[in-house]
Design an enzyme around this catalytic site. Sequence first.
Site, PDB file in Angstrom:
ATOM      1  N   ARG A 295     -19.532  -3.450 -37.834  1.00  0.00           N
ATOM      2  CA  ARG A 295     -19.483  -3.309 -39.304  1.00  0.00           C
ATOM      3  C   ARG A 295     -20.401  -4.340 -39.959  1.00  0.00           C
ATOM      4  NH1 ARG A 295     -13.928  -1.217 -41.808  1.00  0.00           N
ATOM      5  NH2 ARG A 295     -13.194  -3.341 -41.519  1.00  0.00           N
TER       6      ARG A 295
ATOM      7  N   THR B 288      -9.282  -5.586 -33.838  1.00  0.00           N
ATOM      8  CA  THR B 288     -10.561  -4.940 -34.178  1.00  0.00           C
ATOM      9  C   THR B 288     -11.635  -5.447 -33.219  1.00  0.00           C
ATOM     10  OG1 THR B 288     -12.373  -4.906 -35.777  1.00  0.00           O
ATOM     11  CG2 THR B 288     -10.819  -6.678 -36.039  1.00  0.00           C
TER      12      THR B 288
ATOM     13  N   ARG C  33      -6.459   6.407 -41.664  1.00  0.00           N
ATOM     14  CA  ARG C  33      -6.906   5.710 -42.874  1.00  0.00           C
ATOM     15  C   ARG C  33      -6.275   6.419 -44.071  1.00  0.00           C
ATOM     16  NH1 ARG C  33     -11.801   4.185 -39.734  1.00  0.00           N
ATOM     17  NH2 ARG C  33     -11.738   1.916 -39.783  1.00  0.00           N
TER      18      ARG C  33
ATOM     19  N   GLY D  28      -9.504   1.018 -37.766  1.00  0.00           N
ATOM     20  CA  GLY D  28     -10.206   1.333 -36.521  1.00  0.00           C
ATOM     21  C   GLY D  28      -9.396   0.897 -35.307  1.00  0.00           C
TER      22      GLY D  28
ATOM     23  N   ASP E 223     -14.577  -5.896 -34.070  1.00  0.00           N
ATOM     24  CA  ASP E 223     -15.651  -6.502 -34.869  1.00  0.00           C
ATOM     25  C   ASP E 223     -15.625  -8.032 -34.911  1.00  0.00           C
ATOM     26  OD1 ASP E 223     -16.368  -3.887 -35.455  1.00  0.00           O
ATOM     27  OD2 ASP E 223     -15.170  -3.826 -37.278  1.00  0.00           O
TER      28      ASP E 223
ATOM     29  N   ASP F 134      -9.074  -6.159 -41.670  1.00  0.00           N
ATOM     30  CA  ASP F 134      -8.771  -6.744 -42.979  1.00  0.00           C
ATOM     31  C   ASP F 134      -8.226  -5.729 -43.978  1.00  0.00           C
ATOM     32  OD1 ASP F 134     -11.224  -5.550 -43.195  1.00  0.00           O
ATOM     33  OD2 ASP F 134     -12.115  -7.109 -44.449  1.00  0.00           O
TER      34      ASP F 134
ATOM     35  N   ASP G 218     -14.239  -9.923 -37.055  1.00  0.00           N
ATOM     36  CA  ASP G 218     -14.652 -10.255 -38.427  1.00  0.00           C
ATOM     37  C   ASP G 218     -13.490 -10.734 -39.285  1.00  0.00           C
ATOM     38  OD1 ASP G 218     -13.301  -7.868 -38.510  1.00  0.00           O
ATOM     39  OD2 ASP G 218     -14.696  -6.866 -39.852  1.00  0.00           O
TER      40      ASP G 218
HETATM   41  P1  ADP Z   1      -9.310  -2.071 -40.928  1.00  0.00           P
HETATM   42  O1  ADP Z   1      -7.877  -2.431 -41.031  1.00  0.00           O
HETATM   43  O2  ADP Z   1      -9.767  -1.873 -39.518  1.00  0.00           O
HETATM   44  O3  ADP Z   1     -10.172  -3.013 -41.740  1.00  0.00           O
HETATM   45  P2  ADP Z   1      -9.583  -0.091 -43.058  1.00  0.00           P
HETATM   46  O4  ADP Z   1     -10.404  -0.965 -43.924  1.00  0.00           O
HETATM   47  O5  ADP Z   1      -9.909   1.338 -42.961  1.00  0.00           O
HETATM   48  O6  ADP Z   1      -9.507  -0.621 -41.552  1.00  0.00           O
HETATM   49  O7  ADP Z   1      -8.078  -0.227 -43.575  1.00  0.00           O
HETATM   50  C1  ADP Z   1      -7.032   0.478 -42.944  1.00  0.00           C
HETATM   51  C2  ADP Z   1      -6.057   0.995 -43.958  1.00  0.00           C
HETATM   52  O8  ADP Z   1      -5.470  -0.109 -44.664  1.00  0.00           O
HETATM   53  C3  ADP Z   1      -6.648   1.847 -45.061  1.00  0.00           C
HETATM   54  O9  ADP Z   1      -6.831   3.182 -44.687  1.00  0.00           O
HETATM   55  C4  ADP Z   1      -5.598   1.734 -46.140  1.00  0.00           C
HETATM   56  O10 ADP Z   1      -4.497   2.581 -45.856  1.00  0.00           O
HETATM   57  C5  ADP Z   1      -5.131   0.285 -45.994  1.00  0.00           C
HETATM   58  N1  ADP Z   1      -5.840  -0.564 -46.973  1.00  0.00           N
HETATM   59  C6  ADP Z   1      -7.154  -0.864 -47.013  1.00  0.00           C
HETATM   60  N2  ADP Z   1      -7.466  -1.603 -48.095  1.00  0.00           N
HETATM   61  C7  ADP Z   1      -6.300  -1.782 -48.781  1.00  0.00           C
HETATM   62  C8  ADP Z   1      -5.952  -2.462 -49.997  1.00  0.00           C
HETATM   63  N3  ADP Z   1      -6.852  -3.099 -50.748  1.00  0.00           N
HETATM   64  N4  ADP Z   1      -4.650  -2.431 -50.378  1.00  0.00           N
HETATM   65  C9  ADP Z   1      -3.730  -1.787 -49.631  1.00  0.00           C
HETATM   66  N5  ADP Z   1      -4.002  -1.120 -48.491  1.00  0.00           N
HETATM   67  C10 ADP Z   1      -5.265  -1.113 -48.055  1.00  0.00           C
END
Ligand code: ADP
Length: 319
Positions: free
Chosen positions: A171, A125, A72, A11, A127, A103, A129
């Site tokens: 979230r 972010t 994403r 995000g 959030d 995260d 969080d």
């Molecule tokens: P944020 O970083 O804001 O928490 P997301 O949870 O959508 O947003 O994560 C962003 C991107 O990070 C995902 O689209 C994916 O490419 C990568 N990602 C998320 N989880 C994992 C994971 N367990 N291992 C590797 N890459 C991940």
Amino acid sequence: MKKIGVLTSGGDAPGMNAVVRAVVRKAIYHDVEVYGIYGGYAGLVSGNIQQLNLGSVGDIIHRGGTMLLSARLPEFKEEEVQLQAVEQLKKAGIEGLVVIGGDGSYRGAKALTAHGIPCIGVPGTIDNDISGTQFTIGFDTALNTVIDAIDKIRDTATSHERTFIIEVMGRDAGDLALWAGLAGGAETIIIPEENYDIHEICDRLKKGQERGKKHSIIIVAEGVASGTEIGKQIKEIGGMDTRVSILGHIQRGGSPSAYDRVLASRLGARAVELLLENRGGRAVGILNNVVVDSDITKVLAESHIIDLDLLRLSKQLSI
Ligand code: ADP
């Protein structure tokens, strides 16, 4: 380290651009080349990589969103896809990476570090969080956006003597709702970190009305329920009508606040220092106004701790 990369992922948040600017300028200050990876991990895997210079990051410190775009890519959880990213980085000669995001983005950074590309996580972010930092970049700006909305809704709530429910983002975290509720003088704040009792909320509303209170503001974090759902419960249990306002994506946009720009500049610069010290696998943060860094694995294993004293204070002040 002579070549580093920077990407924004997940995000978007106001202040991400200010981090990119800090990373680029700090690296160039130390005679290190910087490459922008466009479109998060998706852009990394497909090789959407371009060198950035001092001018590339001119005129962005005050802009919301991210000039590097975000995306994403759920497949980035797969090792095979992560190795494609490593290949792209090696092909471009990039030795270390700054990852700005939440995260999920940190999990990607952790995986790349394990595959031999040192990464540093920067918390971007709205959030708030993420563990290892008291504040994430974008939180303060989003908070100010929410307050601005609460103030405006309060005007109409007062004029029409209504109870308003305002649903805010965050979230699974309640920080944005909690801080906004306290700063906006809300009567009730509903967050995921504390159970709520709809009977108690209705009693408070009734008591307020009996004392002559003509309007009420209830803030609900999206991680608990929708504002509409809470409104339905108040109607069913307390028989009271409410109006619901869902703030939505306006909370993610806008020019970053001064606080977020300063935080972004400090954390972005520190991320570059850590790479130059060859200390990959760290996440930067702010603790009692001091820039800190922690093991990214530890940050991912721990939950961000919300300050529930603020909730108690809000209850005392909104009687
Ligand atoms: P944020 O970083 O804001 O928490 P997301 O949870 O959508 O947003 O994560 C962003 C991107 O990070 C995902 O689209 C994916 O490419 C990568 N990602 C998320 N989880 C994992 C994971 N367990 N291992 C590797 N890459 C991940």
